[in-house]
Write a protein that holds these residues in place. Structure first.
Motif, mmCIF file in Angstrom:
data_model
loop_
_atom_site.group_PDB
_atom_site.id
_atom_site.type_symbol
_atom_site.label_atom_id
_atom_site.label_comp_id
_atom_site.label_asym_id
_atom_site.label_seq_id
_atom_site.Cartn_x
_atom_site.Cartn_y
_atom_site.Cartn_z
ATOM 1 N N GLN A 356 0.847 -1.181 0.000
ATOM 2 C CA GLN A 356 0.000 0.000 0.000
ATOM 3 C C GLN A 356 0.885 1.234 0.000
ATOM 4 O O GLN A 356 1.819 1.343 0.802
ATOM 5 C CB GLN A 356 -0.923 0.015 1.216
ATOM 6 C CG GLN A 356 -1.805 1.265 1.264
ATOM 7 C CD GLN A 356 -2.924 1.141 2.278
ATOM 8 O OE1 GLN A 356 -3.358 0.035 2.578
ATOM 9 N NE2 GLN A 356 -3.384 2.273 2.801
ATOM 10 N N THR A 357 0.603 2.166 -0.905
ATOM 11 C CA THR A 357 1.377 3.397 -0.948
ATOM 12 C C THR A 357 0.763 4.417 0.001
ATOM 13 O O THR A 357 -0.452 4.443 0.216
ATOM 14 C CB THR A 357 1.433 3.981 -2.368
ATOM 15 O OG1 THR A 357 0.113 4.328 -2.806
ATOM 16 C CG2 THR A 357 2.034 2.974 -3.339
ATOM 17 N N GLU A 358 1.611 5.213 0.577
ATOM 18 C CA GLU A 358 1.168 6.287 1.472
ATOM 19 C C GLU A 358 1.440 7.599 0.765
ATOM 20 O O GLU A 358 2.584 8.022 0.618
ATOM 21 C CB GLU A 358 1.915 6.212 2.793
ATOM 22 C CG GLU A 358 1.401 7.188 3.837
ATOM 23 C CD GLU A 358 2.034 6.969 5.191
ATOM 24 O OE1 GLU A 358 1.408 7.329 6.191
ATOM 25 O OE2 GLU A 358 3.158 6.436 5.233
ATOM 26 N N GLY A 359 0.357 8.230 0.317
ATOM 27 C CA GLY A 359 0.544 9.332 -0.609
ATOM 28 C C GLY A 359 0.993 8.757 -1.938
ATOM 29 O O GLY A 359 0.595 7.663 -2.335
ATOM 30 N N SER A 381 -7.663 1.409 -6.189
ATOM 31 C CA SER A 381 -7.159 2.782 -6.157
ATOM 32 C C SER A 381 -8.146 3.732 -6.819
ATOM 33 O O SER A 381 -8.623 3.465 -7.921
ATOM 34 C CB SER A 381 -5.805 2.885 -6.865
ATOM 35 O OG SER A 381 -5.331 4.222 -6.838
ATOM 36 N N THR A 441 -1.056 6.536 -5.918
ATOM 37 C CA THR A 441 -1.328 7.412 -4.781
ATOM 38 C C THR A 441 -2.377 6.772 -3.886
ATOM 39 O O THR A 441 -3.517 6.537 -4.320
ATOM 40 C CB THR A 441 -1.812 8.793 -5.254
ATOM 41 O OG1 THR A 441 -0.814 9.374 -6.105
ATOM 42 C CG2 THR A 441 -2.090 9.708 -4.071
ATOM 43 N N ASN A 442 -1.995 6.451 -2.645
ATOM 44 C CA ASN A 442 -2.892 5.782 -1.692
ATOM 45 C C ASN A 442 -3.550 4.554 -2.327
ATOM 46 O O ASN A 442 -4.745 4.326 -2.197
ATOM 47 C CB ASN A 442 -3.950 6.752 -1.174
ATOM 48 C CG ASN A 442 -3.336 7.923 -0.419
ATOM 49 O OD1 ASN A 442 -2.333 7.771 0.269
ATOM 50 N ND2 ASN A 442 -3.917 9.102 -0.577
#
Length: 452
Positions: A356-359, A381, A441-442
Motif C-alpha cells: 500500500q502506498t502512502e501518498g 485505487s 497514490t494511496n
C-alpha cells in the motif's frame, strides 16, 4: 485465457520501496460461528485440532477431528507441554457436510461401539496423548488404498520409542493403517501436500531452548522423510514468552503462504500470523508480525486462543473459507464449561497480502523471468496507477515499458489490463529478467498476473 504466471506482492518479493508499506488483510470471522461444537458423550473435552477438506471426488466437506473422553482408571499421568495428560482417551472422529456449515456425524461404529453406540469414531491409539490430527485427500496417488493420508502425534503409555509423529493412510478416510517412519516431533504437527510439485511436507515442533519452534521434513513418497531443519524460530523482537505452536501451508497467486500459530506465554493466549515461502523449504514471518486472525475478547468462544485448522483454505467462488480451532480458555486455565469449537474465517481470493502506498509511492519486485503474454494488475485505487518493467540490478525502466508510457489504471479490480502506449507487450521480453514496478497514490496493490 489462462494465467501463465502470478506474482504476489508479498513482503519477501519486494526489492525497492518508497512511501510504501506492507498490507495485510485480517481474516473475517463468520457471524454464525461456531459451525461445529461438541455434542456427544465421547466429545466431552470439546473439538480439538483437526482438518476440514472438500473432496475433489464428490465436493463433500469432510471434517477429521480430535476429541477426548474420561477414562476411569489409569496407572499414572505425565506432563506434556505443561499439561497433565493420561486421564482421558484421545480419539479421532469424522463428520461431513454438503455446505460446510451444517454438519452430520455418520454412524461408523467401528471402534468403541459397546461404550458409545452410534459413534463416529474412526481411529484410536490408547496412550497418554494423541494430538494434531492432520488429514489430506490425495487424488494423484495411483494407490487407491492411500487416497487419504494422515499425520498424528502419539505419546505412548509404555514405549518411549513410540512418541512422535506417525503417518497413516486410508482408502475411505474411515479405516486407517500406519505406513512409513515415525517423525521426530514433540506434538503439534501438520501435513501438507504441494499439488504443484507432488511433495509432502511435515511441519513439526521442537524447542529452541524453552521456546516452541517449527521444523520441516519432506518426502516424495510419504514413506521416506528428510531430516528435519528449522524454519521458524524466535528472532529479533521476540522474547522468552514467544512460542510457535503449529502452522499450515497453501499456494496463492504464485506464492506459498501459511498460517502460523503464535502462543504468548505472558498472556497464555494464541493468535495466527501470516507467513510466506518462496519454495516451501524456507519460511519467513511478515516484518510487522501482525496477527491476521486475533483471539477474541475474554469470555468469547475464542477468547483463549484462535488456533490454525490443519488444512488449506477452501475456495468458494471469490472467497476463501478457513476453518480454525477456537478455545474459550487460555492455555493455563483448567477446563471450563465452554469447550473448544470449530469456527470459520474468510478472506477474498488473492487479496490477503500486498503493498500500500502512502501518498504517492512506488515499489518494485525482485527480478523474475518474464513470460510471454499480457500483464494484469490486482489493485484498489481511486487515483491513477501506472506500471513499468525495469531491468534488474542497476538498470532502469525498459524503453516502451516505462511509467510515462503506461496508460493509467484506476478502480477496484483483479484484472486491470496493463497497456503501454508504445504498443509493446511483455511477450517482447520473454525469457529476460525484469522487475515489475508499480506507482500510485494511496493505492492498495496485491498481485500481478501474466496471461496468454
Amino acid at each position: 485465457m489462462g494465467i501463465v504466471r502470478e506474482v504476489l506482492f508479498s513482503p519477501a518479493a519486494i526489492a525497492e520501496r518508497e512511501k510504501c508499506y506492507d498490507r495485510l488483510e485480517p481474516l473475517r470471522k463468520l457471524d454464525r460461528n461456531p459451525v461445529f461444537r461438541a455434542e456427544r458423550p465421547w466429545e466431552s473435552a470439546g473439538i480439538h485440532w483437526g482438518s476440514v477438506i472438500r473432496s475433489e471426488v464428490d465436493g463433500k466437506y469432510r471434517f477429521f477431528y480430535s476429541t477426548t473422553f474420561p477414562v476411569s482408571a489409569v496407572d499414572r499421568t505425565v506432563v506434556i507441554d505443561n499439561a497433565e495428560v493420561g486421564t482421558e482417551r484421545h480419539v479421532a472422529c469424522y463428520a461431513e457436510s454438503d455446505d460446510g456449515l451444517d454438519w452430520r456425524r455418520p454412524v461408523v461404529d467401528r471402534l468403541l461401539a459397546d461404550a458409545f453406540p452410534g459413534n463416529n469414531i474412526i481411529w484410536q491409539w490408547p496412550g497418554y496423548f494423541n494430538d494434531s490430527l492432520s488429514v489430506i485427500e490425495d487424488e494423484d496417488d495411483p494407490d487407491l488404498s492411500r487416497r487419504y493420508k494422515m499425520l498424528v502425534y502419539h505419546h505412548d503409555r509404555h514405549d518411549p520409542d513410540l512418541c512422535g509423529g506417525f503417518p497413516f493412510a486410508s482408502a475411505d478416510g474411515l479405516s486407517w493403517r500406519r505406513i512409513g517412519a515415525m517423525l521426530p516431533t514433540q506434538d503439534a504437527e501438520c501435513l501438507w501436500r504441494d499439488r504443484a510439485t507432488g511433495r509432502y511436507y511435515a511441519f513439526l515442533k521442537d524447542r529452541v531452548g524453552a521456546n516452541r519452534s517449527r521444523m520441516l521434513s519432506t518426502s516424495d513418497d510419504f514413506e521416506r522423510w528428510s531430516e528435519p531443519h528449522w524454519i521458524i524460530t524466535p528472532g529479533h523482537g521476540d522474547d522468552r514468552g514467544t512460542n510457535f505452536y503449529n502452522q499450515t501451508a497453501f499456494r496463492m497467486a504464485g506464492r506459498i503462504l501459511g498460517f502460523l500459530s503464535v502462543y504468548d506465554l505472558t498472556t497464555q493466549t494464541s493468535w495466527i500470523e501470516l507467513i510466506e515461502s518462496p519454495d516451501g523449504s524456507s519460511w519467513h514471518r511478515m516484518p510487522s508480525r501482525s496477527p491476521i486472525l486475533q483471539a477474541g475478547t475474554p469470555g468469547s468462544l475464542d477468547g483463549g486462543g484462535a488456533y490454525p485448522g490443519l488444512n488449506e483454505p477452501i475456495l468458494r467462488g471469490d472467497e476463501y473459507w478457513y476453518y480454525y480451532y477456537a478455545s474459550p480458555a487460555r492455555h493455563d486455565e483448567a477446563r471450563q464449561q465452554e469447550t473448544p469449537t470449530l469456527c470459520v474465517a474468510t478472506f477474498t481470493k488473492n487479496r490477503l497480502v500486498g503493498q500500500q502506498t502512502e501518498g504517492e509511492g512506488t515499489f518494485s519486485t525482485l527480478p523474475l523471468l518474464c513470460p510471454a503474454g499480457r500483464l494484469r494488475l490486482n489493485f484498489v485505487s481511486k487515483e491513477p496507477v501506472t506500471v513499468a518493467l525495469k531491468r534488474p540490478g542497476y538498470g532502469g525502466e525498459i524503453a516502451g515499458f516505462t511509467h510515462a508510457e503506461c496508460e493509467p489504471l484506476a478502480g477496484n479490480t483483479q484484472e486491470g489490463e496493463v497497456r503501454w502506449r508504445s504498443g509493446r507487450s511483455p511477450a517482447d521480453l520473454a525469457g529476460r529478467h525484469v522487475r515489475i514496478s508499480v506507482r500510485g497514490t494511496n493505492a492498495v496493490l496485491y498481485s500481478a498476473a501474466f496471461v496468454d
